[in-house]
Scaffold this motif. Structure first.
Motif, PDB file in Angstrom:
ATOM      1  N   GLU A 225       0.859  -1.183   0.000  1.00 58.65           N
ATOM      2  CA  GLU A 225       0.000   0.000   0.000  1.00 58.65           C
ATOM      3  C   GLU A 225       0.893   1.229   0.000  1.00 58.65           C
ATOM      4  OE1 GLU A 225      -3.033   0.069   2.964  1.00 58.65           O
ATOM      5  OE2 GLU A 225      -4.200  -1.447   1.909  1.00 58.65           O
ATOM      6  N   CYS A 226       0.603   2.153  -0.907  1.00 62.46           N
ATOM      7  CA  CYS A 226       1.431   3.343  -1.072  1.00 62.46           C
ATOM      8  C   CYS A 226       0.618   4.598  -0.779  1.00 62.46           C
ATOM      9  CB  CYS A 226       1.961   3.419  -2.509  1.00 62.46           C
ATOM     10  SG  CYS A 226       2.918   1.978  -3.005  1.00 62.46           S
ATOM     11  N   GLY A 227       1.257   5.558  -0.139  1.00 65.13           N
ATOM     12  CA  GLY A 227       0.630   6.855   0.091  1.00 65.13           C
ATOM     13  C   GLY A 227      -0.347   6.909   1.235  1.00 65.13           C
ATOM     14  N   GLY A 228      -0.360   5.897   2.085  1.00 67.23           N
ATOM     15  CA  GLY A 228      -1.306   5.859   3.192  1.00 67.23           C
ATOM     16  C   GLY A 228      -1.198   7.031   4.140  1.00 67.23           C
TER      17      GLY A 228
ATOM     18  N   PRO B 191      -5.204   4.853   0.207  1.00 68.91           N
ATOM     19  CA  PRO B 191      -3.889   4.506  -0.334  1.00 68.91           C
ATOM     20  C   PRO B 191      -4.004   3.744  -1.650  1.00 68.91           C
ATOM     21  CG  PRO B 191      -4.271   3.432   1.795  1.00 68.91           C
ATOM     22  CD  PRO B 191      -5.490   4.191   1.459  1.00 68.91           C
TER      23      PRO B 191
END
Length: 136
Positions: free
Chosen positions: A98-101, A107
């Motif tokens: 998961e990216c940008g959470g 995300p």
């Protein structure tokens, strides 16, 4: 697609990235595949089920390279359903990142698949019913 390619080319220039090639086309197109050497990293949007993405994109990835596929909330279900097809295409065990959470309300879900060592995907020949005959 042209706007995305233009933007990517601008980013490559702005960041002064050497050895980066932006190609406009679809991974499933033979003409696109013919232009490319195996890459360290291939990215894909969630345009198809994971099994199809792996079949199209893993042949573009060098051994020990990585396929990064942007997926949605169904990523875990796709991995479970398509694990065998991913392996047949030359992929290792898919994992979810998961990216940008910490900065996004929702995300981005990414499936990361390493191209395992061994035979290039799609290079295996299928045996016909008659002993010794082969077809591509």
């Amino acid at each position: 697609m042209a706007r995305r390619v233009e933007w990517l080319e601008e980013v490559v220039d702005e960041l002064d990235l050497d050895g980066v090639t932006v190609v406009r086309g679809r991974a499933e197109e033979k003409a696109v595949r013919a232009q490319l050497d195996p890459a360290d990293v291939v990215t894909a949007r969630a345009v198809a089920p994971l099994a199809r993405l792996a079949g199209w994109c893993l042949p573009l990835v060098r051994e020990s390279g990585t396929l990064v596929a942007l997926k949605g909330a169904s990523a875990a279900e796709e991995i479970e359903r398509d694990r065998t097809d991913v392996a047949k295409a030359g992929g290792g065990e898919p994992r979810i990142v998961e990216c940008g959470g910490d900065i996004l309300d929702t995300p981005t879900t990414v499936v990361v698949i390493e191209r395992v060592k061994g035979q290039r995907p799609g290079s295996q020949r299928k045996r016909s019913k008659k002993k010794g005959q082969r077809s591509a």
